[in-house]
Design an enzyme around this catalytic site. Structure first.
Site, PDB file in Angstrom:
ATOM      1  N   CYS A  53      -1.427   7.236  -0.164  1.00  0.00           N
ATOM      2  CA  CYS A  53      -0.426   6.158  -0.256  1.00  0.00           C
ATOM      3  C   CYS A  53      -0.808   5.190  -1.369  1.00  0.00           C
ATOM      4  O   CYS A  53      -0.157   5.112  -2.400  1.00  0.00           O
ATOM      5  CB  CYS A  53      -0.352   5.384   1.055  1.00  0.00           C
ATOM      6  SG  CYS A  53       0.014   6.376   2.473  1.00  0.00           S
TER       7      CYS A  53
HETATM    8  N1  SAJ Z   1      -9.772   0.096   0.413  1.00  0.00           N
HETATM    9  C1  SAJ Z   1     -10.677  -0.702  -0.265  1.00  0.00           C
HETATM   10  N2  SAJ Z   1     -10.744  -2.031   0.050  1.00  0.00           N
HETATM   11  C2  SAJ Z   1      -9.942  -2.576   1.009  1.00  0.00           C
HETATM   12  C3  SAJ Z   1      -9.015  -1.747   1.676  1.00  0.00           C
HETATM   13  C4  SAJ Z   1      -8.947  -0.415   1.370  1.00  0.00           C
HETATM   14  O1  SAJ Z   1     -11.411  -0.233  -1.125  1.00  0.00           O
HETATM   15  O2  SAJ Z   1     -10.054  -3.773   1.267  1.00  0.00           O
HETATM   16  C5  SAJ Z   1      -9.667   1.512   0.067  1.00  0.00           C
HETATM   17  C6  SAJ Z   1      -9.893   2.428   1.244  1.00  0.00           C
HETATM   18  O3  SAJ Z   1     -11.256   2.730   1.390  1.00  0.00           O
HETATM   19  C7  SAJ Z   1      -9.090   3.657   0.840  1.00  0.00           C
HETATM   20  C8  SAJ Z   1      -7.928   3.073   0.053  1.00  0.00           C
HETATM   21  O4  SAJ Z   1      -8.352   1.764  -0.359  1.00  0.00           O
HETATM   22  O5  SAJ Z   1      -9.848   4.499   0.010  1.00  0.00           O
HETATM   23  C9  SAJ Z   1      -6.656   2.955   0.867  1.00  0.00           C
HETATM   24  O6  SAJ Z   1      -7.021   2.347   2.073  1.00  0.00           O
HETATM   25  P1  SAJ Z   1      -5.926   1.676   3.077  1.00  0.00           P
HETATM   26  O7  SAJ Z   1      -6.682   0.835   4.038  1.00  0.00           O
HETATM   27  O8  SAJ Z   1      -4.845   1.050   2.326  1.00  0.00           O
HETATM   28  O9  SAJ Z   1      -5.449   2.926   3.921  1.00  0.00           O
HETATM   29  P2  SAJ Z   1      -4.299   3.965   3.676  1.00  0.00           P
HETATM   30  O10 SAJ Z   1      -4.333   4.592   2.347  1.00  0.00           O
HETATM   31  O11 SAJ Z   1      -4.369   4.852   4.860  1.00  0.00           O
HETATM   32  O12 SAJ Z   1      -2.998   3.059   3.700  1.00  0.00           O
HETATM   33  C10 SAJ Z   1      -2.194   3.096   4.823  1.00  0.00           C
HETATM   34  C11 SAJ Z   1      -0.890   2.551   4.318  1.00  0.00           C
HETATM   35  N3  SAJ Z   1       0.139   2.873   5.264  1.00  0.00           N
HETATM   36  C12 SAJ Z   1       1.338   3.288   4.783  1.00  0.00           C
HETATM   37  O13 SAJ Z   1       1.567   3.449   3.609  1.00  0.00           O
HETATM   38  C13 SAJ Z   1       2.385   3.536   5.783  1.00  0.00           C
HETATM   39  C14 SAJ Z   1      -0.951   1.051   4.129  1.00  0.00           C
HETATM   40  O14 SAJ Z   1       0.380   0.530   3.966  1.00  0.00           O
HETATM   41  C15 SAJ Z   1      -1.579   0.390   5.307  1.00  0.00           C
HETATM   42  O15 SAJ Z   1      -1.608  -1.025   5.087  1.00  0.00           O
HETATM   43  C16 SAJ Z   1      -2.979   0.923   5.440  1.00  0.00           C
HETATM   44  O16 SAJ Z   1      -2.822   2.311   5.820  1.00  0.00           O
HETATM   45  C17 SAJ Z   1      -3.767   0.182   6.511  1.00  0.00           C
HETATM   46  O17 SAJ Z   1      -3.545  -1.041   6.653  1.00  0.00           O
HETATM   47  O18 SAJ Z   1      -4.627   0.845   7.115  1.00  0.00           O
END
Ligand code: SAJ
Length: 443
Positions: free
Chosen positions: A283
């Protein structure tokens, strides 16, 4: 009330509304992945007869055997719905003729050239156009650029001679599934929906209200498409900001983790994000480029997105630099050193390695001549440089490694023991917060 909004001429609409309200509408979900399967389950649980459609026979067979391959949907919920006949799957698209509603939940990946790959959406739309009939409600859920529904889907569906908003109804409703989220799942995540016409929006809102707790109607499909891109671009940009801050702080001898924790005490106007080894998943690294691609077509350069993408994309190299320096301090070169990676999934406590920065880090290390291995309790094997790597026993690997790197901070690991058995450990996730040892090198 919806009734007033629809002219008497649209008895098709009145008939469909009635079927939806009485749960007699036959619901279809096209694409049975981490979005489609849970959505199908919610509508079956709400009392509808639901048909899942997928091109993969193996998925359809597993589905019809009552085995949920999506961790967020336990077999204890899934199997009884299949057994009762409320939920079934097929590869036969002609079933669309018998459906009243259909949700498109197919992938929207990026090509290597960072432009959208709409092939799955086009194939789904063409299949629906082939079997469309008066009274069908079509909803696209796949994350995509603003304009997809009205520019790509509408012409194909209208070419059948049916009038949108009268004979059929077309909406966009962004999927917001967060796999593994213990608190928010399909039923209780507010559902945004926007239609090509007001009648479409109202039909889509009526539909989702039957199974989901909160529905948020918006004025158009483009607004709904843009909502999702704002949500995920917001995350990507802010992660890029803290990653840049991490590089700056590293050069200035400042503990960026302490800075963020202290900033997070601000009770308003701030939301913590954390630096890391890079951006993984299907995403956050992908969705913003749908927006920048479309904005280029409108003659506007999405500089924030491109810059954040560059910064996030450089983090694996920054981590490798940290590893090189850590080995150097131990008078070791990268070439010939054994580097053991802890955690290769793209984020904690999941098994998904799509776009995981761990793979970039491992490839960069191998290019420098390091001997790379990994342990990840969620990921048994991974393809790297056309080879299959297997997860190794953690402590024997740590004991013989010249450098250990925490790339994914899965919970439940005995990090104290990890420190004890490591010669040096590069922590890219602050998993060792609260531990103090000269062995620890933080991002
Ligand atoms: N990450 C960081 N720092 C952060 C947060 C995330 O480096 O502060 C990295 C994570 O390790 C990962 C990537 O970014 O590699 C994405 O992480 P994410 O927490 O955004 O997780 P995702 O990719 O599973 O995003 C999903 C998304 N859901 C949808 O698109 C429906 C996002 O909108 C959500 O906000 C997110 O999950 C969530 O909150 O867990």
């Amino acid at each position: 009330m919806i009734q007033e909004a629809l002219s008497p001429a649209t008895s098709v609409a009145a008939d469909l509304q009635n079927k939806i309200r009485t749960k007699k509408a036959r619901v279809g979900v096209l694409g049975l992945g981490y979005v489609g399967l849970p959505l199908a389950v919610e509508f079956a649980r709400a009392g509808f007869d639901v048909v899942g459609i997928d091109v993969l026979q193996a998925k359809v067979d597993q589905f019809n055997a009552g085995h949920s391959y999506i961790k967020d949907v336990p077999d204890s919920t899934f199997a009884p719905l299949v057994k009762s006949g409320k939920l079934r799957a097929t590869t036969d698209f002609s079933v669309i003729r018998t459906l009243d509603t259909i949700d498109i939940c197919v992938p929207t990946p990026l090509r290597k050239t960072k432009d959208p790959d709409m092939s799955f959406v086009v194939a789904a739309t063409e299949a629906i156009a082939q079997h469309i009939h008066p009274g069908l409600l079509v909803m696209l859920e796949s994350t995509t650029y603003p304009g997809t529904t009205d520019e790509l889907l509408l012409p194909k569906l209208s070419a059948t001679g049916l009038d949108v908003g009268k004979d059929f109804f077309l909406c966009f409703s962004p999927e917001r599934v967060d796999p593994g989220n213990p608190k928010f799942q399909t039923a209780n995540i507010p559902k945004v929906v926007g239609g090509i016409t007001a009648a479409c929006t109202e039909m889509g809102a009526l539909f989702y209200k039957q199974a989901l707790e909160t529905v948020v109607p918006v004025s158009s499909t483009r607004v709904a498409e843009m909502v999702k891109l704002l949500e995920n671009t917001f995350r990507m940009i802010n992660i890029g900001l803290v990653n840049e801050l991490a590089v700056m702080s590293s050069r200035m001898g400042i503990d960026v983790w302490e800075v963020i924790d202290a900033a997070a005490t601000k009770p308003f106007g701030f939301m913590p994000f954390y630096p890391g080894p890079g951006l993984g998943g299907h995403c956050i690294p992908i969705d913003p480029f749908y927006l920048s691609w479309k904005s280029k077509e409108a003659g506007i350069e999405a500089r924030f997105i491109e810059l954040a993408g560059h910064i996030n994309g450089r983090m694996p190299a920054f981590v490798v630099e940290k590893i090189q320096n850590a080995l150097n301090d131990a008078r070791k070169s990268v070439r010939g050193s054994k580097v053991h990676i802890l955690g290769i999934a793209y984020k904690r406590d999941i098994d998904d390695v799509r776009e995981s920065p761990a793979l970039d880090i491992m490839m960069l290390l191998e290019r420098l001549g390091a001997k790379v291995s990994y342990s990840d309790p969620f990921v048994d094997t991974v393809n790297l440089n056309a080879r299959v790597l297997h997860t190794q026993d953690m402590f024997p690997s740590i004991a013989t490694a010249d450098c250990v790197v925490i790339v994914t901070d899965h919970t439940g690991l005995d990090y104290e023991k990890v420190i004890e058995h490591s010669k040096v450990i590069v922590d890219t996730r602050n998993a060792l917060k609260g531990f103090h040892s000269p062995k620890i090198v933080r991002l």
